[in-house]
Design a protein around this motif. Structure first.
Motif, mmCIF file in Angstrom:
data_model
loop_
_atom_site.group_PDB
_atom_site.id
_atom_site.type_symbol
_atom_site.label_atom_id
_atom_site.label_comp_id
_atom_site.label_asym_id
_atom_site.label_seq_id
_atom_site.Cartn_x
_atom_site.Cartn_y
_atom_site.Cartn_z
ATOM 1 N N TYR A 95 47.352 34.023 51.653
ATOM 2 C CA TYR A 95 47.775 34.092 50.053
ATOM 3 C C TYR A 95 47.042 34.986 49.194
ATOM 4 O O TYR A 95 45.731 35.228 49.394
ATOM 5 C CB TYR A 95 48.015 32.869 49.374
ATOM 6 C CG TYR A 95 48.720 31.680 49.842
ATOM 7 C CD1 TYR A 95 49.973 31.770 49.833
ATOM 8 C CD2 TYR A 95 48.180 30.736 50.721
ATOM 9 C CE1 TYR A 95 51.011 30.618 50.307
ATOM 10 C CE2 TYR A 95 48.922 29.845 51.308
ATOM 11 C CZ TYR A 95 50.256 29.631 50.957
ATOM 12 O OH TYR A 95 51.111 28.723 51.612
ATOM 13 N N LEU A 96 47.586 35.788 48.213
ATOM 14 C CA LEU A 96 46.663 36.463 47.158
ATOM 15 C C LEU A 96 46.591 35.835 46.167
ATOM 16 O O LEU A 96 47.441 34.797 45.645
ATOM 17 C CB LEU A 96 47.544 37.933 46.843
ATOM 18 C CG LEU A 96 47.692 38.853 47.784
ATOM 19 C CD1 LEU A 96 48.598 40.069 47.183
ATOM 20 C CD2 LEU A 96 46.337 39.377 48.378
ATOM 21 N N LEU A 97 45.349 35.965 45.485
ATOM 22 C CA LEU A 97 45.084 35.112 44.210
ATOM 23 C C LEU A 97 45.282 36.281 43.022
ATOM 24 O O LEU A 97 45.418 37.424 43.214
ATOM 25 C CB LEU A 97 43.626 34.507 44.165
ATOM 26 C CG LEU A 97 43.350 33.694 45.479
ATOM 27 C CD1 LEU A 97 41.873 33.332 45.576
ATOM 28 C CD2 LEU A 97 44.299 32.611 45.440
ATOM 29 N N PHE A 140 52.688 41.607 39.734
ATOM 30 C CA PHE A 140 51.856 40.879 39.853
ATOM 31 C C PHE A 140 50.332 40.908 39.290
ATOM 32 O O PHE A 140 49.851 42.159 39.790
ATOM 33 C CB PHE A 140 51.441 40.351 41.287
ATOM 34 C CG PHE A 140 50.599 39.485 41.986
ATOM 35 C CD1 PHE A 140 50.593 38.040 41.636
ATOM 36 C CD2 PHE A 140 49.493 39.849 42.852
ATOM 37 C CE1 PHE A 140 49.613 37.310 42.186
ATOM 38 C CE2 PHE A 140 48.539 38.991 43.247
ATOM 39 C CZ PHE A 140 48.686 37.750 42.817
ATOM 40 N N SER A 141 49.647 40.058 38.824
ATOM 41 C CA SER A 141 48.291 40.402 38.227
ATOM 42 C C SER A 141 47.368 40.706 39.003
ATOM 43 O O SER A 141 46.364 41.511 38.478
ATOM 44 C CB SER A 141 47.893 38.895 37.414
ATOM 45 O OG SER A 141 47.621 37.984 38.378
ATOM 46 N N GLY A 142 47.514 40.397 40.315
ATOM 47 C CA GLY A 142 46.178 40.744 41.281
ATOM 48 C C GLY A 142 46.135 42.303 41.534
ATOM 49 O O GLY A 142 45.064 42.649 42.139
ATOM 50 N N PHE A 143 47.443 42.891 41.089
ATOM 51 C CA PHE A 143 47.426 44.560 41.588
ATOM 52 C C PHE A 143 46.939 45.265 40.246
ATOM 53 O O PHE A 143 46.998 46.523 40.365
ATOM 54 C CB PHE A 143 48.763 44.678 41.759
ATOM 55 C CG PHE A 143 49.510 44.231 42.894
ATOM 56 C CD1 PHE A 143 48.798 43.918 43.954
ATOM 57 C CD2 PHE A 143 50.845 43.930 42.996
ATOM 58 C CE1 PHE A 143 49.222 43.175 45.188
ATOM 59 C CE2 PHE A 143 51.256 43.076 44.148
ATOM 60 C CZ PHE A 143 50.548 42.888 45.228
ATOM 61 N N GLU A 144 46.864 44.382 39.128
ATOM 62 C CA GLU A 144 46.219 45.463 38.052
ATOM 63 C C GLU A 144 44.849 46.224 38.462
ATOM 64 O O GLU A 144 43.848 45.404 38.964
ATOM 65 C CB GLU A 144 46.101 44.317 36.649
ATOM 66 C CG GLU A 144 45.686 44.987 35.489
ATOM 67 C CD GLU A 144 45.570 44.040 34.161
ATOM 68 O OE1 GLU A 144 45.155 44.336 33.166
ATOM 69 O OE2 GLU A 144 45.839 43.069 34.418
ATOM 70 N N GLY A 145 44.942 47.458 37.985
ATOM 71 C CA GLY A 145 43.676 48.152 38.220
ATOM 72 C C GLY A 145 43.593 48.583 39.730
ATOM 73 O O GLY A 145 42.529 49.189 39.999
ATOM 74 N N LYS A 146 44.431 48.236 40.704
ATOM 75 C CA LYS A 146 44.247 48.327 42.019
ATOM 76 C C LYS A 146 45.069 49.806 42.423
ATOM 77 O O LYS A 146 45.955 49.922 41.854
ATOM 78 C CB LYS A 146 44.709 47.322 43.048
ATOM 79 C CG LYS A 146 44.145 45.907 42.521
ATOM 80 C CD LYS A 146 42.569 45.726 42.617
ATOM 81 C CE LYS A 146 42.167 44.542 42.513
ATOM 82 N NZ LYS A 146 42.369 43.795 41.357
ATOM 83 N N GLU A 147 44.419 50.515 43.400
ATOM 84 C CA GLU A 147 45.384 51.664 43.760
ATOM 85 C C GLU A 147 46.374 51.410 44.716
ATOM 86 O O GLU A 147 45.792 51.083 45.800
ATOM 87 C CB GLU A 147 44.080 52.817 44.334
ATOM 88 C CG GLU A 147 43.484 53.373 43.259
ATOM 89 C CD GLU A 147 42.673 54.524 43.785
ATOM 90 O OE1 GLU A 147 42.801 54.950 44.944
ATOM 91 O OE2 GLU A 147 41.926 55.119 43.026
ATOM 92 N N MET A 148 47.531 51.287 44.443
ATOM 93 C CA MET A 148 48.569 50.776 45.333
ATOM 94 C C MET A 148 49.354 51.946 46.004
ATOM 95 O O MET A 148 50.548 52.111 46.106
ATOM 96 C CB MET A 148 49.641 49.860 44.456
ATOM 97 C CG MET A 148 48.995 48.918 43.748
ATOM 98 S SD MET A 148 48.210 47.564 44.714
ATOM 99 C CE MET A 148 49.881 46.740 45.431
ATOM 100 N N ILE A 149 48.357 52.558 46.579
ATOM 101 C CA ILE A 149 48.846 53.951 47.197
ATOM 102 C C ILE A 149 49.327 53.506 48.827
ATOM 103 O O ILE A 149 48.570 53.016 49.428
ATOM 104 C CB ILE A 149 47.803 55.071 47.139
ATOM 105 C CG1 ILE A 149 47.649 55.345 45.996
ATOM 106 C CG2 ILE A 149 48.458 56.244 48.118
ATOM 107 C CD1 ILE A 149 46.498 56.441 45.723
ATOM 108 N N PRO A 150 50.503 53.769 49.099
ATOM 109 C CA PRO A 150 50.869 53.568 50.464
ATOM 110 C C PRO A 150 50.142 54.340 51.474
ATOM 111 O O PRO A 150 49.987 55.582 51.514
ATOM 112 C CB PRO A 150 52.372 54.069 50.843
ATOM 113 C CG PRO A 150 52.864 53.773 49.442
ATOM 114 C CD PRO A 150 51.598 54.290 48.570
ATOM 115 N N GLY A 151 49.702 53.787 52.691
ATOM 116 C CA GLY A 151 48.771 54.290 53.761
ATOM 117 C C GLY A 151 49.852 54.604 54.781
ATOM 118 O O GLY A 151 51.111 54.970 54.809
#
Length: 554
Positions: free
Chosen positions: A74-76, A437-448
């Motif tokens: 799970y993601l937190l 989703f709060s866990g993605f805040e500030g993350k680089e969600m760039i598809p690889g």
């Protein structure tokens, strides 16, 4: 023509025909505009990695998790990932055996781990993260034949001189302290030996667990030791209740978490006044003497969860019913009747209601004999994991149309190549997280890259209008304003530092544009770009990299 040249040309021809005849075996097969756009987390069983993919099957993140193969993840809320890992044991050998829970940062660093396995105990299957930061685990407790018989166990039902019962622990991460416990051992009833203190008739006490109930059709050899085989757990913070799937009883049970550990061992206390006795059970009334085989609805189910209140069917329970028939699974929703929230209606002398489900998905090709799971999504769609084979599908609420399909490319040894037969692939269950989703805040969600090796170039589009509310801005300086969403051109205005470089990536992670920023107002033509989301990476002189997600409209 000499023989060497002939053989060389023949090899080229055969290879060409082989490539032309190749068919897709894994990866993304379908992403329809009706799919809920988000990021799907899966932990292939038997392999030590966990993957997060976008709706087009491209990796957004992955975690390598040491020496222990994964089972569930799970993601937190802070973006870290928690999962169960497999520890081999000479004392326990059973389906879903794990033994370790560990947590990794978004960047892949091990934050903490908790091990629970010894000669008498072993954590297995699932966990449930809690809002207070703790987590719930399921674990076996081993009892000797003498101890089981002293509880009224029919000796003919013992195998190998021991009995495994399940208990639930609440664990404080980091310290590993056990802060709460519930044990099935404290809530048994039997009508086999009138000399024992727990003698009684389960028909009169459906809040108790019949230690001699035996579904003779349980299809897993050796499960007579693992008498209950609890395989999933979910937590409802609003009700402070725990929902578990008890496979060998073909039932879901609800227990009160508001008790103390002492109260959880008895029949009084807690918000609902019943201590650790069952508050509610459903799926197979024969297990408590209030029905026969014709009344059974659930068969060896997995992954029951409460549907969030603001989703379609909010407050009801979703469950993957593994053997709706002998060769077909189903996913269904049922609504436990209650007199007040969390206070389930007393069934009197009857079975717990309801008599049937409120919603069901059936398909002739859906069959997960074991493991498997499902998740209700915010738009009403249902995400389904067909465990054996690792096939993931998403179906709409009303028409039950498949709008997303992905087949895991990861077997016991890691990712396989596109076109390779997908053997030895399985997946317990999966979870999708929306863009907000709060866990993605500030993350680089760039598809690889895709997860599979030798991937194809998919004809796949991300549909931004399926994002739950608004477009997520991953990171944006207060001195940048921009058009978002945009159409023909993308315009950025910078109020302070105006020099640097901007890059634009499409939803497949392909670099579209690299341009110098020469003024405080910067325009990029987007006439030829297809609709969808794009990632901007802005590096201005003397400032850290900034990443923004934007959407182009038709």
């Amino acid at each position: 023509m000499n023989i060497e040249r002939f053989l060389f040309l023949l090899l080229i021809v055969l290879r060409f025909h082989s490539v032309e005849a190749q068919t897709q075996t894994v990866g993304i097969f379908l992403n329809d505009s009706l799919s809920f756009n988000g990021y799907t987390l899966f932990a292939p069983t038997g392999y030590n990695h966990v993957y997060l993919i976008g709706n087009c099957g491209y990796k957004v993140n992955q975690w390598e998790c040491g020496d222990h193969d994964s089972y569930m993840a799970y993601l937190l809320d802070d973006g870290s990932m928690i999962r169960t890992g497999v520890v081999q044991s000479a004392n326990f050998q059973g389906g879903g055996m794990c033994g370790i829970v560990d947590c990794y940062s978004w960047e892949g660093d091990l934050l903490w781990e908790f091990e629970y396995h010894d000669s008498q105990h072993h954590q297995h299957h699932d966990i449930a993260p809690m809002p207070n930061g703790n987590f719930l685990i399921i674990a076996w407790v081993k009892y000797s034949a003498a101890e089981a018989i002293a509880k009224g166990k029919d000796p003919s039902m013992l195998q190998g001189g021991e009995l495994w019962m399940d208990h639930i622990l609440e664990i404080e991460p980091g310290s590993g302290n056990i802060v709460w416990e519930w044990s099935s051992w404290d809530h048994l009833i039997q009508d086999f030996d009138p000399g024992m203190e727990n003698f009684g008739v389960v028909t009169d006490h459906p809040e108790r667990i019949d230690i001699n109930y035996n579904d003779e059709s349980v299809p897993v050899p050796g499960d007579i030791k693992d008498w209950m085989h609890v395989n999933s757990i979910d937590y409802n913070a609003d009700l402070d209740q725990i929902l578990i799937s008890v496979r060998n009883y073909s039932e879901v049970w609800i227990i009160d978490h508001s008790t103390t550990t002492v109260e959880a061992a008895g029949s009084t206390g807690g918000i609902y006044g019943k201590g650790g006795d069952l508050l509610y059970r459903w799926g197979n009334p024969e297990a408590y003497g209030r029905g026969g085989s014709n009344d059974q609805i659930l068969y060896y189910m997995h992954d029951p969860t409460w549907i969030p209140d603001d989703y379609p069917d909010g407050g009801k329970i979703l469950v993957f019913n593994n053997q709706h028939t002998s060769q077909q699974s189903s996913v269904l929703v049922f609504n436990p009747p209650f007199d007040a929230p969390g206070f389930y209606t007393d069934p009197g002398d009857e079975a717990f209601g309801p008599e049937t489900h409120d919603w069901i998905y059936l398909d002739s090709t859906l069959f997960g004999k074991n493991i498997s799971g499902s998740q209700r999504l915010p738009n009403g769609n249902t995400l389904i994991c067909e465990g054996p084979g690792g096939t993931f599908t998403e179906v709409t609420y009303e028409d039950k149309e498949i709008v997303w399909e992905y087949r895991s490319p990861v077997n016991l040894f890691g990712p396989i190549s596109q076109g390779e037969p997908p053997n030895d692939i399985s997946q317990f269950k999966i979870r999708r997280y929306g863009p907000g989703f709060s866990g993605f805040e500030g993350k680089e969600m760039i598809p690889g890259d895709p997860v599979e090796l030798d991937p194809w170039n998919y004809d796949c589009t991300i549909y931004p209008d399926t994002m739950a509310t608004s477009v997520e801005i991953i990171a944006e300086s207060s001195d940048i304003t921009l058009t978002n969403p945009f159409s023909d051109k993308l315009v950025l205005c910078m109020n302070t530092v105006c020099g640097g470089v901007i890059q634009v990536y499409n939803n497949q992670g392909v670099l579209m544009v690299t341009e110098p920023i020469a003024s405080c107002r910067h325009e990029i033509s987007a006439l030829s770009w297809p609709a969808g989301f794009y990632i901007l990476k802005i590096k201005r002189t003397g400032l850290p990299m900034q990443t923004i997600k934007v959407v182009k409209l038709d």
